[in-house]
Scaffold this motif. Structure first.
Motif, PDB file in Angstrom:
ATOM      1  N   ASP A   1       0.853  -1.189   0.000  1.00  0.00           N
ATOM      2  CA  ASP A   1       0.000   0.000   0.000  1.00  0.00           C
ATOM      3  C   ASP A   1       0.885   1.234   0.000  1.00  0.00           C
TER       4      ASP A   1
ATOM      5  N   GLU B   1      -0.205  12.668   0.023  1.00  0.00           N
ATOM      6  CA  GLU B   1      -1.479  12.080  -0.370  1.00  0.00           C
ATOM      7  C   GLU B   1      -1.615  12.057  -1.888  1.00  0.00           C
TER       8      GLU B   1
ATOM      9  N   GLU C   1      -7.221  11.480  -6.302  1.00  0.00           N
ATOM     10  CA  GLU C   1      -8.209  10.460  -6.650  1.00  0.00           C
ATOM     11  C   GLU C   1      -8.146  10.172  -8.169  1.00  0.00           C
ATOM     12  N   PRO C   2      -8.442   8.959  -8.568  1.00  0.00           N
ATOM     13  CA  PRO C   2      -8.942   7.833  -7.754  1.00  0.00           C
ATOM     14  C   PRO C   2      -7.836   6.978  -7.129  1.00  0.00           C
TER      15      PRO C   2
ATOM     16  N   GLU D   1      -5.910   7.552  -4.491  1.00  0.00           N
ATOM     17  CA  GLU D   1      -5.924   7.525  -3.037  1.00  0.00           C
ATOM     18  C   GLU D   1      -6.936   6.524  -2.507  1.00  0.00           C
ATOM     19  N   SER D   2      -8.082   6.387  -3.140  1.00  0.00           N
ATOM     20  CA  SER D   2      -9.121   5.482  -2.644  1.00  0.00           C
ATOM     21  C   SER D   2      -8.901   4.031  -3.063  1.00  0.00           C
ATOM     22  N   SER D   3      -7.996   3.790  -3.991  1.00  0.00           N
ATOM     23  CA  SER D   3      -7.768   2.427  -4.461  1.00  0.00           C
ATOM     24  C   SER D   3      -7.137   1.582  -3.356  1.00  0.00           C
ATOM     25  N   VAL D   4      -7.532   0.339  -3.297  1.00  0.00           N
ATOM     26  CA  VAL D   4      -6.946  -0.598  -2.327  1.00  0.00           C
ATOM     27  C   VAL D   4      -6.029  -1.588  -3.034  1.00  0.00           C
TER      28      VAL D   4
END
Length: 414
Positions: free
Chosen positions: A310, A317, A320-321, A323-326
């Motif tokens: 991760d 930071e 997006e997108p 930052e929201s990706s896992v």
């Protein structure tokens, strides 16, 4: 009367010969010369001792040699030098004429071993049955030095309490690995199941890596199996785990890592391939696993490919997108240069459909990490980023291509 005269003459001649023999034996340099001549003939080496020699016959016989040099005939580089070598051998071993290899003790002061020269000599030796000697009172080595291709181990001390062919053994090793301006002091305890190839090996203790202004102290444990073959000396089935701490000024970052793979030393070069690597960090240190290999001689060559679990929370930071990706981040890393990793590294990094290819120098990135709270949010690197979509305040960008270029004062060579 003639018989008496002949007997008298024989006695006088024998007495003169005895006096001459005692006088010759009473000169340690001649005794040492005879022993070194026999050793040179047996080993196919030129072995000399320029310093004053000593020997003792009472009790346990002892021979002391100073300023010893051993080299292949005609070779420009000696494979061994030593300020002092002291050997204590029981009378039973001397009388056995090679059938018994029991030695009481060996001491070496400031020995210097050249790995490449040693391996060239070993390659000329005929195959023979390996016989392990017995050291009943052990071996002590102080202020030693091992010279490789672009590296050395300095200030080497080894304390081996005893050695028996069919018994386990333990030893204490201290020294300092050096390559250019990088140094790695170590203090380790070593254990072998027996002194032979394929024996189990264990190491534990402290190792540090020092390259001003940063340092990396660690505690490690290593296990493996001793290897001795045409591809060099080394360790098979290496398993290494370490708890480390990166320090630079007020910055202190703890992490743990592990290595696995076969280790070889051949013609002065150290290599490990294939290599498995795992890193578990926090803060600015990422967690990842990778495979690859490294070779270290006159330069360090390193290749790794794997997944970063991760994006570290302490790093700037992402938009997006991203930052929201896992999703994990596949990466490839390549380096060739000085052992301190100060030359240019190449990196490929991906998250989903976003890709980055770039170059950087590790010292500059470490400086950026140290000032990450107060400095620029962009790391010091050069490269190219492509992504199908980025969300920024007030809008969305599609088909984004970004080139990163360092300032002229930070331009990086290939």
């Amino acid at each position: 009367m003639r018989r008496r005269n002949v007997l008298l003459i024989a006695l006088v001649v024998a007495f003169v010969l005895l006096v001459l023999a005692l006088r010759w034996v009473g000169q340690p340099s001649r005794v040492a010369g005879l022993i070194l001549a026999e050793a040179s003939k047996s080993l196919g080496l030129e072995i000399t001792a320029a310093g004053a020699s000593e020997y003792r016959l009472r009790g346990t016989p002892m021979l002391l040699l100073r300023d010893v040099v051993a080299r292949q005939p005609g070779a420009p580089t000696p494979l061994l030098r030593a300020e002092r070598i002291q050997l204590e051998v029981p009378w039973a071993t001397i009388r056995a004429a090679g059938d018994d290899l029991t030695v009481r003790r060996i001491e070496l002061d400031a020995p210097q071993l050249d790995i490449a020269a040693l391996q060239r000599w070993l390659a000329t030796r005929p195959p023979s049955e390996t016989r392990i000697p017995t050291f009943t009172d052990g071996l002590r080595l102080v202020r030693g030095r091992v010279i490789g291709d672009g590296w050395s181990v300095d200030a080497l001390d080894i304390d081996l309490p005893a050695l028996y062919p069919q018994r386990s053994l333990s030893a204490q090793l201290r020294g300092r690995f050096v390559s250019g301006t990088l140094a790695a002091p170590f203090d380790l305890e070593a254990a072998l199941t027996r002194p032979a190839a394929n024996a189990g090996l264990g190491l534990t203790g402290s190792v540090g890596v020092e390259q001003a202004p940063w340092s990396l102290p660690m505690r490690l444990t290593l296990s493996g199996r001793v290897h001795d073959g045409d591809d060099g000396l080394g360790i098979d089935i290496v398993r290494l785990g370490a708890a480390a701490r990166y320090r630079n000024g007020d910055t202190e970052l703890p992490f743990v890592f592990g290595l696995a793979g076969p280790l070889r030393v051949h013609e002065g070069e150290v290599r490990m391939s294939p290599l498995g690597f795992a890193l578990r960090g926090r803060d600015a240190i990422p967690s990842l696993h990778a495979r690859g290999g490294f070779a270290f001689g006159d330069v360090l060559a390193l290749q790794l490919g794997g997944l970063i679990a991760d994006w570290p929370k302490a790093w700037p930071e992402l938009p997006e997108p991203l930052e929201s990706s896992v999703s994990a981040l596949p990466f490839r890393y390549e380096y060739r240069g000085r052992a301190d990793l100060s030359n240019t590294s190449a990196m490929q990094l991906q998250r989903d459909a976003t890709r980055f290819e770039g170059r950087f120098r590790l010292p500059e990135v470490l400086t950026w990490i140290d000032a990450i709270d107060n400095g620029t949010p962009l790391p010091p690197l050069a490269g190219h980023l492509s992504t199908p979509r980025l969300e920024i305040p007030g809008g969305t960008l599609e088909g984004v291509e970004v080139d990163f270029t360092p300032t002229p004062g930070e331009a990086m060579s290939p």
